[in-house]
Design a protein around this motif. Structure first.
Motif, PDB file in Angstrom:
ATOM      1  N   TYR A 157       0.799  -1.222   0.000  1.00 37.40           N
ATOM      2  CA  TYR A 157       0.000   0.000   0.000  1.00 37.40           C
ATOM      3  C   TYR A 157       0.836   1.279   0.000  1.00 37.40           C
ATOM      4  CZ  TYR A 157      -4.293  -2.644   0.581  1.00 37.40           C
ATOM      5  OH  TYR A 157      -5.354  -3.487   0.373  1.00 37.40           O
ATOM      6  N   ARG A 180       3.467  -2.225  -7.438  1.00 31.03           N
ATOM      7  CA  ARG A 180       2.448  -2.379  -6.399  1.00 31.03           C
ATOM      8  C   ARG A 180       1.416  -3.439  -6.795  1.00 31.03           C
ATOM      9  NH1 ARG A 180       0.687   2.331  -6.523  1.00 31.03           N
ATOM     10  NH2 ARG A 180      -1.241   2.053  -7.667  1.00 31.03           N
ATOM     11  N   GLN A 237       0.704  -7.102  -5.111  1.00 24.68           N
ATOM     12  CA  GLN A 237      -0.591  -7.463  -4.536  1.00 24.68           C
ATOM     13  C   GLN A 237      -1.137  -8.737  -5.164  1.00 24.68           C
ATOM     14  OE1 GLN A 237      -2.597  -3.735  -5.245  1.00 24.68           O
ATOM     15  NE2 GLN A 237      -2.028  -2.903  -3.257  1.00 24.68           N
ATOM     16  N   SER A 279      -7.416  -5.379   3.932  1.00 22.46           N
ATOM     17  CA  SER A 279      -8.206  -4.889   2.793  1.00 22.46           C
ATOM     18  C   SER A 279      -9.374  -4.034   3.258  1.00 22.46           C
ATOM     19  CB  SER A 279      -8.725  -6.072   1.965  1.00 22.46           C
ATOM     20  OG  SER A 279      -7.659  -6.829   1.448  1.00 22.46           O
ATOM     21  N   ALA A 318      -8.075  -0.745   4.749  1.00 22.53           N
ATOM     22  CA  ALA A 318      -7.547   0.103   3.666  1.00 22.53           C
ATOM     23  C   ALA A 318      -8.674   0.782   2.898  1.00 22.53           C
ATOM     24  CB  ALA A 318      -6.689  -0.734   2.724  1.00 22.53           C
ATOM     25  N   ASN A 339      -8.974   2.313  -2.592  1.00 18.68           N
ATOM     26  CA  ASN A 339      -8.317   1.025  -2.336  1.00 18.68           C
ATOM     27  C   ASN A 339      -9.222  -0.169  -2.613  1.00 18.68           C
ATOM     28  OD1 ASN A 339      -5.746   1.972  -1.538  1.00 18.68           O
ATOM     29  ND2 ASN A 339      -6.465   2.375   0.536  1.00 18.68           N
ATOM     30  N   THR A 342      -7.823  -3.013  -4.811  1.00 17.94           N
ATOM     31  CA  THR A 342      -6.927  -4.080  -4.344  1.00 17.94           C
ATOM     32  C   THR A 342      -7.668  -5.378  -4.037  1.00 17.94           C
ATOM     33  OG1 THR A 342      -5.457  -2.393  -3.447  1.00 17.94           O
ATOM     34  CG2 THR A 342      -5.118  -4.650  -2.701  1.00 17.94           C
ATOM     35  N   GLU A 389       0.565   1.824   6.642  1.00 17.47           N
ATOM     36  CA  GLU A 389       1.311   0.566   6.534  1.00 17.47           C
ATOM     37  C   GLU A 389       1.881   0.113   7.876  1.00 17.47           C
ATOM     38  OE1 GLU A 389       4.431   3.776   5.822  1.00 17.47           O
ATOM     39  OE2 GLU A 389       2.297   3.460   5.464  1.00 17.47           O
ATOM     40  N   TYR A 422      -0.832  -1.849   9.528  1.00 21.31           N
ATOM     41  CA  TYR A 422      -1.014  -3.134   8.843  1.00 21.31           C
ATOM     42  C   TYR A 422       0.072  -4.124   9.266  1.00 21.31           C
ATOM     43  CZ  TYR A 422      -3.852  -0.218   5.676  1.00 21.31           C
ATOM     44  OH  TYR A 422      -4.776   0.650   5.157  1.00 21.31           O
TER      45      TYR A 422
END
Length: 385
Positions: free
Chosen positions: A160, A168, A172, A195, A198, A205, A208, A328, A331
């Motif tokens: 992220y 990126r 992912q 997820s 985010a 987001n 993703t 991040e 996370y």
């Protein structure tokens, strides 16, 4: 020095000593293990302008190993001392490597490590050194699918903040695919948590998870080409395709049942614990505790346990405070904190330690940066901004 630093990171973050031990024998495993520690020592001694040590991690290791030694009665004293020294080398010396390492570098190294999981599933499906050949859960360099799932979770968390779009998205996609191939329930839980959070932070987001579901769809389409763990695959399939979710398979061998086995053992010696590896080694009727918090409490007692809880509570709390600017961190804090609840190799498998130290460093640097800005005159702050 950069080549040396990256070599050290690859050795540790790809679990190469463990991989060489499993597939090439004890000689190669020992050689790569000692080489990784030797290179780490060399880097620490040669590097200039040394930084602050990571004192909480050093104190944790000293408390754990020292108190564990009180009740340590079994054979293998030299092995115990070896692990103690190795742990101290890592927590003392690795800081200088991490100070000079970027998030992108860790991301790319983990991405290449995740590719080894995909290769394991597609090219070498029967290469499962620590399990039987048709196990159907894949781990690449990491040997254990739950450990491999943690690798993929950290990489997914870092994705992220990667600014290069293709890197990126590729990450992912690959981290999601590799994580699914591990069939780790913890990976799926962490992937969903990251997820959802985010998307809550930034609606853009939403792309993703869509990538993740596209990967999942392709996984189901080509599943008949792979040698998969039948039980886990059917359970995963039942969540998305079947009308009836296979909850029995999902709950089978639940970690809570494993933890409960050790309740009496932990309660019996809560102050100084039961001794080194007493909750890790498989014994008659005991599978290993698979929880680093309980392992620390059960083997070394309440003091290192409280320090461990306090340390990871600090990482969670401080990363949450910086969530708006550095999501991040939160996370990664979620990943390393939850990962400790499903494995007991914290003091001998250094991946979680290194990622935790890296997160601790980022939080500390952010705090120091804030202090510097607060000390500046107002005109300098406005000019800086």
């Amino acid at each position: 020095m950069n080549i040396l630093r990256l070599t050290i990171l690859v050795l540790f973050l790809w679990n190469l000593p463990g991989y060489f031990l499993a597939y090439f024998g004890a000689s190669y495993g020992s050689l790569s293990s000692y080489a990784s520690l030797f290179l780490l020592l060399v880097f620490f001694l040669l590097v200039k302008n040394k930084h602050k040590l990571f004192f909480p991690f050093i104190l944790l290791g000293l408390l754990y190993f020292t108190i564990c030694s009180i009740h340590f009665t079994g054979p293998g004293v030299s092995e115990f001392l070896k692990e103690f020294i190795k742990f101290l080398i890592v927590v003392i010396c690795a800081g200088e490597v991490l100070y000079r390492t970027t998030k992108t570098e860790i991301y790319i190294i983990l991405l290449l490590g995740a590719i080894s999981i995909v290769i394991n599933a597609v090219v070498f499906p029967f290469a499962n050194a620590n399990f039987y050949p048709t196990y159907g859960r894949f781990s690449g360099f990491y040997l254990n699918p739950n450990f491999a799932g943690t690798i993929c979770s950290v990489g997914y968390a870092l994705s992220y903040v990667i600014t290069t779009k293709w890197l990126r998205i590729a990450g992912q996609l690959l981290f999601t695919l590799a994580g699914i191939l591990t069939f780790s329930r913890t990976f799926i839980v962490i992937w969903l948590i990251i997820s959802i959070v985010a998307i809550y932070r930034d609606k853009s987001n939403i792309k993703t998870p869509l990538i993740g579901f596209a990967v999942l769809a392709l996984f189901f389409i080509f599943s008949n080409k792979l040698t998969l763990n039948t039980e886990r695959f059917r359970a995963l399939e039942s969540i998305f395709i079947s009308d009836k979710v296979q909850t029995k398979t999902i709950k089978k061998d639940a970690r809570t049942e494993t933890w409960a086995i050790y309740t009496d053992m932990i309660i019996d010696k809560p102050i100084l614990g039961n001794g080194y590896k007493e909750l890790q080694i498989k014994k008659a009727g005991l599978p290993g505790v698979h929880n680093s918090y309980l392992m620390t409490l059960g083997e070394a007692g309440i003091f290192p346990f409280l320090l461990l809880i306090g340390l990871y509570g600090y990482l969670m709390f401080k990363s949450l405070l910086l969530f708006k600017t550095h999501p991040e961190y939160f996370y990664i804090a979620c990943v390393v904190t939850i990962a400790l609840m499903v494995g007991h190799g914290y003091f001998t498998n250094y991946f979680n330690i290194l990622i935790s130290m890296f997160l601790y460093l980022q939080l500390r640097l952010n705090k120091d940066k804030k202090k510097v800005i607060e000390k500046k005159p107002l005109n300098e702050i406005f000019l800086h901004e």
